[in-house]
Design an enzyme around this catalytic site. Structure first.
Site: not given
Lengths: 747, 120
Positions: A18, A431, A630, A634
């Site tokens: 439709c 990190d 980040d 990683d």
């Protein structure tokens, strides 16, 4: 020419095909510039010029066989929804009041014992009248329990409605039998229970009212996010600015935002500059500066300047829409803790029905007289005290509030399992680059051989690096720009991989690079050698600048530590977590950075692909590891850890490998996330404990297990009140989480 | 006599409950679907509640919630890790293409509304 926008609500739209039909029909009407249908909402938005009226469009849609109603806008849609909810709420209140009006006087009359006995004619008549009034209550105030219970029964399931319908139904039926066939019952059992039926109905409805009220707050966080979405945008089209509904925007549209206005969608700033308050999405309290080329996020607030931006994401692709979707999804996910409750809930109601029957049989066989009355009272109490809802609701409601709470702080939790695990971590691996540090190298010092050359050192270095895309080069060029230095044009530019660059500036051969470059060119470094070693030991990268064969100075570049990294790490350590730094950097540099933020455990010289392996090592030692990174290089480590925390930059929230995304760069968010998780899990356990105790202890008490010992029986009305309050208690307890603040320690 | 009768009726009822809610469950009418089905959420149940679909075949489940009770506001497919908010009276489409045969239960948040999607 002015462009008008219409939104129609459609009826009769059954299938996706439709959509094409409606859109294409509308698009061929002359004057219509655009027609877009939202299949999920059954709305179509049409942009058209002045020559097209709403009526023309309505007729066109109706000719296709669909119904169309012009909506005044999204607000109308929202208010309609609110009105519906309000109507339900007030109908519940009316039902409660009606049931109470019948139930409470009957209860009082019963207590003061002035209802004529069933043995008298008057007693028959009055009680019969009470029975009719109660029937009215059952139909009007309790009808939905009967309908729901019956429908569930037909599909072989049972729910709370089943319990209430049966509980109140048998009370009424027994009472009517007692009136009509009084003589069949022993004298002591000639009693009616209309007040119990009416009051139970009133209480359960009241419980629903209170739960509804309490629930409004549980989804507050998501509603707050939804409200951030502006309704209109100021579109620049043909050098004119017009307000258009947000749904009609396209990628590439230019949009003007004035001071104090919300940014309508995501895009890139193309003209002007400003400060933008992004706290509503990232939790970052300070407004961030936006210049040409910077990304802006829809829903954030423009504070100072006026600017124009180019739309880059629309509709469901915007950061805000994705956050909403992610939070909603996470809110509806269930942690492992909930699965037990889930398992139980599917067997719960039929089991309760069986317990009620067995209770009745036990009373019938070994109970005291009037047995039939005791049978009724105990089985009724069993039916109405068992609240499957409280059990089923215990975990999801805490998850909803906890994940919503986290979202307020810019912490996006992908799944309830991550929420549950974050509270149980023992080790946090951080990190270095972009996590502890800002991830953007900066020039930290310029050390010329002769003091008067200070500006020259930076200027020459920047002139050589201006065309380079190396991150260190960017840092040098940025520093020169900041100082307003005029750069020279380099000729004979050469990049020497792994060492540096060279070129001719102002007719002189100039070198920029590390020690090995200088040594290769036989440039004498002298005292600078020792100075450079010192810089390296403190975590900075020394870069030499030489003209011809003579060194004129050293630049130091370092990735600065985020201002609150140290305090956040201290906070994590105080929470009893072991904090480890992981990096690809050289041992000496890594140690230097780690000692500055108070970390003694360092994993240095770890290649990106080996990070996940290091996490596994920790895990085999029995640690529950949270990895913070980040999210780009990683990813494997984030996925390997029990909980991966991805540091987002506010614009990329779609970090799939992480269980938790931190919209704000700060490490404080890690501590916040862990604390919120711990609180949520505690809350969940309280709820589960409450619901279990309630249902496991409540049922035998209602069945009369204490009766032989201390003569205690539970009045079915008290059982009803307990049932009504149990869901409310669970929701209210979960709501307490809303007021909880993860205290960020100021250092 | 009465004592025996009452006990027999009581035990029969217990058996009936066990039979109706657990043993006889598979006899619920199954609706086979090809592409789209509208599932009404009303009066405490999903209608229809027992749906069968083909494996590796795209289907759309359209939930329409007419039940104002807050219990009905979310539908959860636990095993598929999918959940959808169902605004009142507003159709919500859920497109699925399941690659593994099996039974996929869908419930409300509290597990009181229950339905089953069988993929063959």
């Amino acid at each position: 020419m002015k462009i008008n926008n219409f939104i129609f609500e459609l009826t009769g739209v059954r299938c996706a095909s439709c959509v094409v039909k409606i859109e294409s029909t509308l698009q061929v009407i002359s004057g219509v510039t655009d027609a877009k249908m939202n299949f999920a909402n059954h709305t179509v938005s049409v942009s058209a010029n002045d020559t097209v009226s709403a009526k023309t469009l309505t007729q066109a849609i109706e000719q296709l066989g669909y119904g169309a109603t012009l909506m005044e806008g999204l607000e109308q849609h929202e208010s309609q929804k609110e009105a519906l909810e309000h109507r339900y709420y007030s109908s519940l209140i009316t039902k409660t009041v009606v049931a109470a009006i019948v139930g409470v006087p009957l209860f009082i009359l019963g207590v003061i014992d002035i209802i004529p006995s069933l043995q008298t004619e008057l007693g028959h008549l009055t009680n019969f009248a009470f029975g009719l009034a109660t029937l009215g209550v059952l139909i009007y105030s309790g009808g939905h329990f009967f309908v729901g219970g019956w429908k569930a029964l037909r599909v072989h399931t049972a729910n709370m409605d089943t319990l209430i319908a049966i509980g109140t139904g048998i009370a009424w039926l027994y009472s009517m039998i007692a009136i009509v066939f009084t003589s069949l019952l022993p004298p002591m059992a000639q009693h009616v229970y209309f007040e119990a039926a009416a009051i139970i109905i009133a209480l359960v409805n009241l419980g629903a009212v209170l739960e509804l009220r309490a629930r409004r707050h549980t989804s507050q966080a998501i509603q707050r996010l939804m409200r951030l979405q502006p309704k209109t945008a100021r579109l620049i089209r043909d050098k004119e600015e017009i307000d258009v509904p947000i749904e009609t925007l396209q990628i590439g549209d230019l949009i003007r935002v004035r001071p104090g206005e919300q940014i309508p969608i995501d895009g890139t700033l193309t003209e002007g500059s400003s400060y933008v308050d992004e706290s509503m999405l990232t939790g970052e309290p300070l407004p961030s500066e936006k210049k040409m080329g910077d990304k802006v996020i829809g829903g954030t607030l423009n504070k100072s300047g006026s600017f124009i931006f180019k739309a880059s994401h629309i509709g469901k692709e915007t950061v805000l829409a994705q956050i909403i979707q992610m939070v909603q999804q996470a809110q509806n996910s269930k942690p492992a803790l909930a699965r037990l409750a889930d398992q139980i809930s599917s067997y719960f109601v039929p089991t309760v029905l069986i317990i009620a029957l067995v209770t009745a049989l036990i009373w019938f066989n070994v109970g005291i007289e009037p047995r039939i009355a005791y049978m009724l009272v105990t089985s009724m109490a069993v039916l109405v005290i068992a609240c499957p809802c409280a059990l089923g609701l215990a975990v999801p409601i805490s998850v909803t509030v906890g994940i919503g709470k986290a979202a307020e702080y810019g912490i996006l939790i992908r799944h309830a399992d991550a929420l549950q695990q974050a509270g149980q971590l023992t080790t946090i691996v951080l990190d270095k680059t972009g996590t502890i540090t800002q991830g953007q190298p900066q020039v930290t010092g310029v050390y010329p051989v002769h003091e008067q050359d200070k500006k020259k050192v930076l200027m020459l270095a920047a002139s050589l690096e201006v065309g380079s895309e190396h991150p260190l080069a960017e840092a040098i060029v940025m520093a020169a720009k900041k100082d307003g230095l005029a750069l020279l044009i380099a000729t004979n530019f050469q990049a020497i991989t792994g060492q540096g660059v060279s070129g001719v500036l102002d007719g002189q051969q100039t070198w920029l690079g590390n020690r090995s470059l200088m040594e290769q060119q036989h440039i004498e470094l002298g005292d600078l050698k020792q100075q450079a070693d010192q810089f390296a030991a403190s975590g900075q990268t020394p870069i030499f600048v030489a003209i011809g064969q003579e060194v004129i100075g050293i630049l130091t570049i370092a990735d600065p530590i985020k201002p609150d990294s140290k305090s956040a790490i201290q906070r994590l350590q105080k929470m009893g977590l072991k904090v480890i730094m992981i990096t690809g950097d050289h041992q000496i540099t890594a140690r230097a950075i780690a000692s500055q933020v108070g970390i003694s455990d360092v994993m240095a010289e770890v290649l990106p692909q080996d990070k996940a392996g290091k996490i596994i090592e920790l895990q085999t030692n029995g640690e529950k590891v949270g990895m913070v990174g980040d999210g780009i290089n990683d990813a494997p480590a984030l996925a390997q850890a029990e909980v991966g925390f991805a540091i987002g930059t506010g614009t990329d929230i779609a970090i799939e490998s992480a269980g938790i995304t931190l919209m704000r760069g700060s490490l404080q968010s890690v501590a916040d996330a862990i604390i919120i998780s711990q609180q949520t899990i505690r809350n969940m356990k309280q709820n589960l404990f409450g619901a279990f105790i309630y249902n496991i202890m409540g049922i035998p008490v209602a069945a009369g297990i204490l009766f032989p010992f201390i003569g205690l029986l539970l009045n079915p009305m008290i059982a009803g009140a307990a049932m009504a309050l149990s869901s409310v208690t669970v929701v209210t307890n979960a709501n307490r989480l809303r007021f909880f603040k993860p205290m960020e320690e100021k250092s | 006599m009465i004592i025996l009768l009452v006990n027999v009726v009581g035990i029969a009822l217990v058996c009936l409950i066990i039979w109706w809610f657990w043993i006889n469950k598979s006899h619920i009418a199954t609706i086979k679907i090809d592409n789209l089905i509208e599932i009404k959420v009303k009066d405490g149940v999903y209608q229809p509640s027992n749906i069968e679909a083909k494996i590796n075949h795209p289907i759309t489940l359209r939930f329409v919630r007419d039940d104002a009770s807050p219990c009905a506001e979310t539908v959860v497919f636990q095993s598929l890790n999918i959940s959808k908010q169902l605004p009142l009276h507003e159709p919500v489409d859920l497109s699925l293409n399941i690659k593994k045969a099996g039974e996929y239960e869908f419930t409300c948040q509290m597990g009181m509304y229950r339905g089953k999607l069988t993929v063959k």
